[in-house]
Structures are given as C-alpha cells and as structure tokens.
Design a protein around this motif. Structure first.
Motif, PDB file in Angstrom:
ATOM      1  N   TRP A   1       0.832  -1.204   0.000  1.00  0.00           N
ATOM      2  CA  TRP A   1       0.000   0.000   0.000  1.00  0.00           C
ATOM      3  C   TRP A   1       0.870   1.258   0.000  1.00  0.00           C
ATOM      4  N   MET A   2       1.920   1.272   0.820  1.00  0.00           N
ATOM      5  CA  MET A   2       2.815   2.426   0.880  1.00  0.00           C
ATOM      6  C   MET A   2       3.580   2.600  -0.424  1.00  0.00           C
TER       7      MET A   2
ATOM      8  N   ARG B   1      12.409   1.870   4.273  1.00  0.00           N
ATOM      9  CA  ARG B   1      11.133   1.514   3.646  1.00  0.00           C
ATOM     10  C   ARG B   1      10.425   0.387   4.402  1.00  0.00           C
TER      11      ARG B   1
ATOM     12  N   LYS C   1       6.673   9.938  -5.932  1.00  0.00           N
ATOM     13  CA  LYS C   1       7.850   9.906  -5.059  1.00  0.00           C
ATOM     14  C   LYS C   1       8.774   8.741  -5.381  1.00  0.00           C
TER      15      LYS C   1
ATOM     16  N   SER D   1       9.621   5.839  -8.582  1.00  0.00           N
ATOM     17  CA  SER D   1       9.355   5.376  -9.947  1.00  0.00           C
ATOM     18  C   SER D   1      10.597   4.685 -10.485  1.00  0.00           C
TER      19      SER D   1
ATOM     20  N   ARG E   1       2.134   6.488  -6.928  1.00  0.00           N
ATOM     21  CA  ARG E   1       1.038   7.326  -7.437  1.00  0.00           C
ATOM     22  C   ARG E   1       1.363   8.809  -7.268  1.00  0.00           C
ATOM     23  N   LYS E   2       2.047   9.153  -6.159  1.00  0.00           N
ATOM     24  CA  LYS E   2       2.404  10.548  -5.902  1.00  0.00           C
ATOM     25  C   LYS E   2       3.673  10.973  -6.635  1.00  0.00           C
TER      26      LYS E   2
ATOM     27  N   LYS F   1       2.570   1.625  -3.474  1.00  0.00           N
ATOM     28  CA  LYS F   1       1.636   2.134  -4.486  1.00  0.00           C
ATOM     29  C   LYS F   1       1.333   3.611  -4.248  1.00  0.00           C
ATOM     30  N   ARG F   2       1.180   4.004  -2.989  1.00  0.00           N
ATOM     31  CA  ARG F   2       0.908   5.408  -2.664  1.00  0.00           C
ATOM     32  C   ARG F   2       2.031   6.308  -3.139  1.00  0.00           C
ATOM     33  N   ASP F   3       3.283   5.917  -2.874  1.00  0.00           N
ATOM     34  CA  ASP F   3       4.420   6.746  -3.277  1.00  0.00           C
ATOM     35  C   ASP F   3       4.624   6.741  -4.789  1.00  0.00           C
TER      36      ASP F   3
END
Length: 465
Positions: free
Chosen positions: A206-207, A443, A216, A218, A213-214, A209-211
């Motif tokens: 979840w963390m 992480r 942060k 890639s 998406r933002k 995917k969140r980063d």
C-alpha cells in the motif's frame, strides 16, 4: 538470578539509539559506529592501544562474517551480466514477462516465488537465483527496483525465514532452548507467521503504491539503462540461447533437490549455488566468446567483485559495531566482558525480561521486544536461543503459552535481524537490485513495526484463550 549491567551495556544501548536516529535522518552512520567501537574497547580494556586496534580488528571480523554473502552476490552479478550481454536473459525471462504485466503482479509474483524457494534453502541463495532474472521484468512493467527488493526481502527474509518450516533451523534453536518439541513451536508459529506476513506485505505494498502514485518513487532511467542497455553480442544462435535458458534453471533446480535431499542449509546451500553459478559462467563465456573465453571469465569475475565490494563498503562499519553485541566483542577485544556476561545484547535481553511484571500481555510484549533486541546484531539467529529461554521463564510464571511465546520471540528476532530492518542483513536483496540497504531498511521499518504490533496483539489473544 539477575544480570548486572555495566557502563559497557549502557554505551552500547546508547549508540543503538543514536544509530537508529541517524538512519532515520538518512545520514551516514560510519563515524558513529567507529566512535562506538572505540568507546566499547576503551571502557572494557582501559587501554588506548587496544581500543584503537579494535576498530580495525572489528572491521576484519565483520568482513570475515560477511564474506560468504559478498562472494555469492559478486558471482551472481558476474553471471547476470554475461546473461544480459549475450541476450540469454531475454530468452530466459520471456515466460515471466507474460505473467507479470503490472507493478502489482510483479510485487506479489516475485514475493510468493521468493517465499516458496526460501523455504527450501533459505533466502540469500533465493535472492541470488530470482533477482537477476525477475528484476528486469519488474522494471519494464513499472515496479521500481526498491519495490522488487522489498518483495524479495519481506517474503524471503521475513515470512519464509521466520517460520523456517522446511529446514527448521530457527524453530529447532528456540524449541531446544525452551525445552519443548520443535513441532510445537512450528505449530504455534503458523497463525503468527501468517498474520505477520499478511499485515507487513500488504502495508508495504500500500505504501509502495501510494508513493508511486504521488511520483515519489518510480523506475529511473538509470535503472532501465543498467538492466536493458548493456551491449548485446549476437554471437549465439537463438537455439543455443534457448537451450541455455532451459539448462540454467535445470542446473539450479538440481541444486534445490540436492539441498533438500542432503539437508544442506545456510552457508552450505550458498556454497552449492555459488559453485554452480561459477560453472554456468564458465560455460557461457566459453560458448559465447570462444577464443577469448578464458579472458572473459576473469573479466566478468572482476566486474562482479568490484560490484560486490562497492556495495558492501558502507555496510562493514555498522556491521562491525553491532557484531560487538555478541561473539564479535570477545573475538576483537578478548575476554573483557563482565563476569557472567553472555554477550552485551543477551545481557540486555535478560535484564529487560527480568525487570517487568508477569502477565499474559506483558509476557507477549516482552518477548517481542527481547526478540527484536536480540535481532539487532543482524544475524536473526544468534539471540533466538535466548528468546526460547525467556519464553520458558514467562510460561512457568503465567502457567501456559510456552510454544506461543517462543514462536513470537522467534518471529520478532528474525524479522528484525534476519534481513528486513538491519541494513547489513539486507545486503543480498539490496545488492541484486542495486539499491541502498539503508533506504531499503527505512522503507521496511513502518510495515514491519505495524506487523509486529498486530502479531503481538494476536499472540495476546491466543494466550488468553
């Protein structure tokens, strides 16, 4: 009987907190670790000469302890480079390319494969086997190298190693110390391993995917260049590449069968994989480069060793400090620990266990904390005998739950020290994926802490039944 803590223990504990703080600030810890080693030596020996010499000797001790991992990583990297440059890797990974089409599929597929293989011959060789093959696939579908490292790390060094149901090294150590059959510990660990694994991997995903998406996190151009833009030498026919892409997994699968049949584990398993990989490297170099094959073997080996030692450079000082908490101290400074000491980390664990009131919930919390502390030396295994002993003491006091408490301490020690939080224990996954072990530890920190919290609550509920 209590353990008398001294200034030595206090300084070690203080530097643990300082190092953790420095890591959270994302600063380099080498200076702090060197100062910590020096002070430990000075306090124990009252000799400036011994303290100064101990810094260098602690580095030697750390390198000696880590050398097997350095070598297997170096050899695997050498093999992976020749696979990529001769185009064999493309043919080998084609079945996985069809299966892995999204970052989510990459994360879960790599993780589950890592877990299954790690059950049979432990995580470090599994990382070496899977990383070179699956990393390029994951990068292509958009999962960053850090995400690949997290998947291999959490599923392998976390879930698989904390249960250790096939090789049974961890449960045997804890069961023997607790004075109960190994089967009882394994049975008690099943629900806890499932809860810990599910919570940690889901939170981590979840963390991640969140980063992503933002923006942060890639897949960087550097990662793609490293794994996709190596010069390809079309010196092998497609049929030869296809034959080698089948032969290599078969040879490694034979290793798995041999390990399972002969009961090889740990260093023996790593050595078997390493020897096989060297033979594969030699075979491919001679087939691919023919006349220049002998020189290319050396060239690729040098490239692999350069990579391995470059990655381990910043890790050796911090490993050297934490090794001082266990057998490393005596090896470096001699018999200078206080009388009756069983190692700085174990002394701290005993002191903690004996300084809290006895209750179901307190017992569970204490085993989680003690297990985590014993894992700080980075092995995950050196302190789990202590966990079994403390579980036995608490179980006698509360009149139940010895297997559950033992399993909980085992899980805590291995998740912290076996390779998900302590940076030098993260080296195999970090090195294969070419990411910083310190960033990987950062992480993993939040998901693992949440997992330990939920698992401890689950253990409390089991104890209350």
């Amino acid at each position: 009987m209590g353990i008398e803590l001294t200034m030595l223990h206090g300084v070690y504990l203080l530097f643990i907190f300082i190092i953790i703080g420095i890591m959270i600030m994302r600063r380099d810890t080498t200076l702090i670790c060197v100062i910590g080693i020096f002070l430990l030596g000075l306090i124990a020996s009252s000799s400036l000469n011994i303290a100064v010499s101990g810094i260098f000797n602690s580095f030697i001790f750390a390198i000696r302890e880590l050398l097997g991992t350095i070598l297997i990583i170096s050899i695997i990297v050498a093999m992976s480079r020749i696979l990529i440059r001769l185009g064999i890797n493309e043919v080998m990974i084609s079945p996985f390319t069809k299966m892995i089409r999204t970052p989510a599929l990459a994360y879960w597929t790599i993780g589950i494969l890592m877990m299954v293989i790690s059950w049979f011959f432990w995580p470090s060789p599994a990382v070496a086997l899977l990383g070179a093959v699956l990393l390029p696939v994951a990068l292509r579908v958009g999962l960053p190298a850090l995400g690949v490292a997290m998947a291999m790390n959490l599923f392998g060094h976390g879930i698989a190693l904390s249960g250790d149901y096939i090789i049974q090294g961890a449960p045997k150590l804890t069961a023997d110390a607790a004075g109960i059959p190994v089967g009882e510990v394994m049975a008690a660990s099943v629900p806890l391993v499932i809860i810990m694994g599910a919570v940690t991997t889901v939170v981590a995903f979840w963390m991640l995917k969140r980063d992503m998406r933002k923006g942060k996190l890639s897949v960087s151009e550097e990662e793609l260049v490293l794994h996709q833009e190596d010069e390809k030498h079309e010196v092998l026919s497609y049929q030869t590449k296809k034959l080698l892409s089948v032969l290599i997994p078969i040879l490694l699968l034979i290793d798995v069968v041999v390990m399972f049949t002969l009961g090889l584990q740990g260093g023996d398993a790593t050595a078997l994989i390493g020897g096989t990989v060297i033979f594969i490297l030699i075979l491919i170099a001679m087939l691919g480069y023919r006349n220049q094959g002998m020189e290319k073997i050396t060239s690729y080996m040098i490239e692999g060793f350069q990579f391995g030692f470059k990655v381990f450079g910043p890790v050796i000082p911090i490993a050297a400090f934490f090794y001082m908490g266990d057998a490393g101290f005596t090896s470096v400074f001699g018999e200078l620990l206080p009388e009756g000491s069983q190692g700085i980390v174990n002394d701290l664990g005993y002191a903690l266990a004996q300084s809290v009131p006895v209750h179901d919930s307190i017992a569970a919390i204490t085993l989680t904390i003690v297990g985590s502390i014993t894992g700080l030396d980075g092995s995950g295994f050196s302190g789990i005998s202590l966990v079994g002993s403390i579980a036995s003491l608490f179980a006698v006091a509360i009149g139940k739950g010895i297997a559950t408490l033992t399993a909980l301490g085992q899980i805590s020690a291995i998740w912290v020290g076996g390779g998900t939080l302590v940076p030098w224990a993260l080296i195999p996954a970090a090195a294969i994926c070419n990411v910083s072990p310190f960033e990987l530890a950062r992480r993993n920190l939040f998901p693992v802490i949440i997992g330990l919290f939920v698992t401890t609550i689950a253990a409390m509920l089991i104890l209350s039944i």
